[in-house]
Design an enzyme around this catalytic site. Structure first.
Site, PDB file in Angstrom:
ATOM      1  N   HIS A   1       1.116   4.774  -2.532  1.00  0.00           N
ATOM      2  CA  HIS A   1       0.732   5.580  -3.220  1.00  0.00           C
ATOM      3  C   HIS A   1       2.420   6.327  -3.768  1.00  0.00           C
ATOM      4  O   HIS A   1       3.017   7.318  -3.035  1.00  0.00           O
ATOM      5  CB  HIS A   1       0.026   6.648  -3.213  1.00  0.00           C
ATOM      6  CG  HIS A   1      -2.003   6.447  -3.042  1.00  0.00           C
ATOM      7  ND1 HIS A   1      -2.051   5.711  -3.603  1.00  0.00           N
ATOM      8  CD2 HIS A   1      -1.450   5.781  -1.224  1.00  0.00           C
ATOM      9  CE1 HIS A   1      -3.883   4.910  -2.632  1.00  0.00           C
ATOM     10  NE2 HIS A   1      -3.058   4.903  -1.315  1.00  0.00           N
TER      11      HIS A   1
ATOM     12  N   GLU B   1     -11.372   2.703   6.042  1.00  0.00           N
ATOM     13  CA  GLU B   1     -10.104   4.139   6.193  1.00  0.00           C
ATOM     14  C   GLU B   1     -11.570   4.775   6.875  1.00  0.00           C
ATOM     15  O   GLU B   1     -11.374   4.912   8.245  1.00  0.00           O
ATOM     16  CB  GLU B   1      -9.653   4.708   5.326  1.00  0.00           C
ATOM     17  CG  GLU B   1      -8.514   5.932   5.799  1.00  0.00           C
ATOM     18  CD  GLU B   1      -7.924   6.436   4.572  1.00  0.00           C
ATOM     19  OE1 GLU B   1      -6.758   6.782   5.199  1.00  0.00           O
ATOM     20  OE2 GLU B   1      -8.408   6.164   3.294  1.00  0.00           O
TER      21      GLU B   1
ATOM     22  N   HIS C   1       0.873  -1.434   0.240  1.00  0.00           N
ATOM     23  CA  HIS C   1       0.207  -0.052  -0.300  1.00  0.00           C
ATOM     24  C   HIS C   1       0.614   0.823  -0.348  1.00  0.00           C
ATOM     25  O   HIS C   1       1.086   1.971   1.587  1.00  0.00           O
ATOM     26  CB  HIS C   1      -1.001   0.042   1.533  1.00  0.00           C
ATOM     27  CG  HIS C   1      -2.233   0.791   1.261  1.00  0.00           C
ATOM     28  ND1 HIS C   1      -3.274   0.440   1.856  1.00  0.00           N
ATOM     29  CD2 HIS C   1      -2.081   2.241   1.180  1.00  0.00           C
ATOM     30  CE1 HIS C   1      -4.389   1.644   1.418  1.00  0.00           C
ATOM     31  NE2 HIS C   1      -3.605   2.946   1.106  1.00  0.00           N
TER      32      HIS C   1
END
Length: 342
Positions: A25, A205, A23
């Site tokens: 970005h 989230e 995970h």
């Protein structure tokens, strides 16, 4: 008082522990120094006087506050070389943390919507991914859709990706979660699946457990990104465990974005205790104050996870990766050999 020797020993163990990061970005690894260097290279004026002013702006109260500055920073990415430099900077940091495999999200719409061709983005990232092999790091690319945009826009983005399917392992869904449920993208995810891509989705989230259900039932995802709020629903937890799904959890991000009010209250220990396949990741490390080992240490130094837990988390990261069986087996063996020797 904590045992200083024990803390130092566990720090060293985490530093050397082989692991995967699932995970990340890539646009969120844009450090202020590189942001300024690329702005100068591309003759772009930034609304910050210096690096310290950028860091001062990284004071978020929620996900949207972060996204506003995140998209602003991405404007400095203009050329294939910019994307290459961005990715290589992250790969060097990841390799230093003994990351052996990284699956990185990239947000094509952030770039194509401002006139940057898809080919420029993926060519830069792909070239860096190949060069990362020299760092003992394998890399997979995940094309993420921006959920605050329409599904039609996601279909358009997926069409741009079609000539490059051999460079992609999957698709994801990120950006503003609340008000943009996974069901909004049912059609484009079905098409991506038909194209042979793996599916993952940010869910739970800031969004409620119902979003996680939608990701499972409607999108039929292979992996849950974040998933913190799944713990609010025992039946959902039981289902995730039964289906063997991996959660890609990001402690420092959760704290910085106020998903958890205090790192001492982070849910990773509860996830592991219940048998969830949780992993530790850095999300957007330039913005949230740390790369993957920093995220491990944020929990070990608070006594929230043990050496044994760290090994479990590392094994979970490999098990949850979109890898071929031989590569997965090799990485699992490396982790187990390291742990046995320490």
């Amino acid at each position: 008082m904590p045992d200083t020797y024990a803390v130092a020993a566990l720090d060293a163990f985490v530093a050397g522990l082989p692991k995967a990061e699932l995970h990340l970005h890539i646009e969120g690894s844009l450090e202020p120094e590189l942001m300024f260097a690329l702005a100068q290279r591309n003759h772009i004026a930034l609304p910050f006087a210096d690096v310290e002013a950028v860091r001062a702006a990284y004071d978020f109260s929620n996900l949207q506050d972060f996204l506003d500055i995140y998209y602003q920073g991405a404007n400095v990415l203009q050329t294939e070389e910019d994307f290459y430099d961005l990715a290589m900077a992250y790969f060097r940091r990841a390799a230093a943390d003994n990351v052996r495999h990284a699956e990185i999200f990239f947000d094509p719409q952030t770039h194509t919507d401002r006139g940057i061709p898809y080919s420029v983005v993926i060519d830069g990232l792909w070239r860096a991914a190949q060069d990362a092999q020299a760092l003992n790091l394998s890399v997979s690319l995940i094309h993420s859709f921006l959920r605050h945009l329409s599904e039609d826009a996601a279909f358009d983005s997926l069409a741009m990706a079609e000539p490059y399917l051999d460079r992609l392992v999957g698709v994801g869904l990120d950006s503003s979660e609340v008000g943009h449920p996974p069901s909004k993208f049912a059609g484009v995810f079905a098409k991506a699946r038909d194209m042979g891509l793996m599916l993952c989705c940010h869910a739970g989230e800031e969004g409620p457990p119902e979003y996680v259900y939608e990701a499972l039932d409607i999108l039929e995802i292979d992996r849950i990104d974040h998933g913190n709020r799944s713990l609010e629903d025992p039946l959902l937890v039981a289902r995730i465990i039964d289906e063997g799904l991996t959660l890609t959890v990001c402690p420092l991000s959760n704290h910085k974005l106020c998903v958890v009010p205090d790192l001492d209250m982070h849910p990773i220990p509860a996830m592991l205790k219940q048998g969830l396949k949780a992993t530790i990741n850095s999300d957007d490390p330039a913005y949230f104050g740390g790369y993957v080992n920093d995220n491990f240490l944020a929990l070990t130094r608070r006594g929230l996870i043990s050496k044994k837990d760290c090994v479990t988390l590392a094994l979970n990261s490999v098990d949850g990766a979109f890898l071929d069986p031989d590569r997965r087996d090799a990485l699992r063996a490396e982790i187990k050999a390291y742990a046995a020797g320490r």
